[in-house]
Structures are given as C-alpha cells and as structure tokens.
Design an enzyme around this catalytic site. Structure first.
Site, PDB file in Angstrom:
ATOM      1  N   SER A   1     -18.539  -9.212   1.877  1.00  0.00           N
ATOM      2  CA  SER A   1     -18.473 -10.629   2.207  1.00  0.00           C
ATOM      3  C   SER A   1     -17.294 -11.241   1.470  1.00  0.00           C
ATOM      4  CB  SER A   1     -19.769 -11.334   1.768  1.00  0.00           C
ATOM      5  OG  SER A   1     -19.645 -12.739   1.817  1.00  0.00           O
TER       6      SER A   1
ATOM      7  N   TYR B   1     -26.293 -13.071  -4.543  1.00  0.00           N
ATOM      8  CA  TYR B   1     -25.558 -12.600  -3.369  1.00  0.00           C
ATOM      9  C   TYR B   1     -24.109 -12.300  -3.725  1.00  0.00           C
ATOM     10  CZ  TYR B   1     -23.945 -12.403   1.481  1.00  0.00           C
ATOM     11  OH  TYR B   1     -23.397 -12.003   2.675  1.00  0.00           O
TER      12      TYR B   1
END
Length: 265
Positions: free
Chosen positions: A145, A158
């Site tokens: 990501s 995350y």
C-alpha cells in the site's frame, strides 16, 4: 500475456481487489483457488466467476498455520499445481494511537504481515521442490500500500504491516532468486472498493482524497488486477524485489492539488 494454463492462489479474493485479480486471471486462462475467511462471500465469488474458467474456493485464515497448510494442499489437489500466489488478504483497524489496544495491533499484523509470510513460505517450498524436479519457477505477489511509505496516525497497525510487507517482499525475493522464483509487491493508493465506498459517498472526504491525487480520480480494482497480471507473466521476467505503486501520482506529491469537480456536482 501468456498466462493461459497456469494456476494461482489469490487470498482475500471474495471481494474488492482480490476478486478483481481472480477475475482477471480467469480471463487470462488461469485456474484460480480463491481463499477468504468469509465462506459465504467466497462461495458466491466462485459462483459468479466460474463462468470465466476454473475457479475453486477454500475458507482460510492466512494468519493460522493449519489453514495455510490446508489452503496449499487444497490448491494442489484441486488444480494440480501452483504457479502464482497473490497475498492479498488484509484488514484495517482505526484507533487513536494512545487508545490502540495490543490485541488490535496484533490482529492486524497477524493477517497483513504474518499471513503473507506463512502463505508465501508454504507456497515457496512447493515451488522450490517443483524447480528441483525440473519444473518452471513460479511468482509471488504481495499486496502492499502507499501506507507503507507514508503514515496515517489513526491507522498505525495497517501502516506498520504494509511497511513490513515491503521488506518481506525484498527479503523473499533475495532468498528465492537462486531458484528463479520472483517476488514483487503492488502498492495501491485510493481504490474504489467497499472499504472506500463510505468515504467516497462523503463529498468532503472525497475531496480530501482527490486533493492529494494528481490524476484527479479514484482508482479501479481492475487497474490493480492488470498490474498483478503483468507481474505474474513472463513480460515481468526480470523484475523481482520491487513494489509497484498505483496511486494516481500520490506518493511524489508534497502539496495538494485543485479538485476538478465533475459537471453534475
């Protein structure tokens, strides 16, 4: 791209980016084992996709060793081989840093980082034995990501997990290069999945996303799937240890851009 006849495992493929990757692979002639913790959604995904080719489903929690063992065994039994692995399964948990609970931090890291390690190692062991027996090396694709590079304070687990995925990808690539197995990652920016739908429905939140996206739009899951198809193909035969970012230009940006509103707005 010559993917016809290959076999793949795609984790977290009952919806979103994983589903789009499974769909693209099937259209390319790949036989696909879909893995997900949601059995109902996984079964529906196979029902929707099997018209495109051979698709199977197995329920699996990628953070559990036994589930991973069963996933790999099921893929080999059902499809006869594993040429491609896409470690896509991932979760998020939002919390203020000072209020973040240890169990929530562990839960995100277990799925997002330990999961790709466990599944990647299990599939790599199979691929190495296949190479030693004269077979063709496979390829592994991890889902990273843009959050691996920049941080969001309320999404600490995350961000940490995706930073770890980038390093995992590099280390795996080096470890498996002697066997001809390539390992790369994809780092999406803002992609139109269910996870982003609620944000997109809020004009102010949507404007915040677009203000940091030079291309001026939210990405489509199929655009990530096209990168996965490329990395899985021989067209990417000299690429390993890399993370390819598909973010509409977000990472190079150090300011905000004007939001271009559509006419109907």
């Amino acid at each position: 791209m010559a993917l016809d006849g290959k076999t793949a495992i795609v984790t977290g493929a009952a919806g979103g980016i994983g589903y789009a990757i499974a769909e693209r692979f099937l259209r390319e002639g790949v036989r696909v084992m879909i893995a997900d913790v949601n059995a109902e959604k996984g079964a529906q995904a196979v029902k929707d996709l099997e018209k495109l080719g051979e698709a199977r489903f197995v329920k699996a929690d990628v953070g559990k060793s036994l589930d991973v063992h069963n996933l790999v065994a099921s893929a080999i039994d059902a499809l006869g081989d594993i040429d491609i692995l896409v470690n896509n399964a991932g979760i998020v948990h939002g919390a203020d840093f000072l209020e973040l609970k240890e169990e929530d931090f562990d839960r995100v890291l277990r799925v997002n980082l330990k999961g790709p390690f466990l599944v990647g190692q299990a599939v790599a062991r199979y691929m190495v034995e296949k190479v030693r027996g004269g077979g063709s090396p496979g390829t592994i694709i991890n889902m990273s990501s843009v959050n691996a590079v920049f941080a969001i304070a309320s999404q600490l687990p995350y961000s940490v997990s995706k930073g770890g995925v980038n390093q995992l990808t590099k280390a795996m690539a080096l470890a498996l290069a002697p066997h001809g197995i390539r390992v790369n990652a994809i780092g999406p920016g803002s992609i139109m999945t269910d996870m982003l739908a609620s944000v997109n429905a809020d004009p102010a939140a949507r404007d915040r996303i677009l203000s940091r996206t030079p291309l001026g739009r939210i990405g489509d899951p199929q655009e990530i799937a096209s990168i996965a198809a490329f990395l899985a193909s021989d067209d990417a035969s000299y690429i390993t240890g890399q993370t390819i970012y598909a973010d509409g230009g977000r990472l190079p940006l150090n300011y905000t851009v004007e939001v271009r509103r559509e006419e109907e707005d």
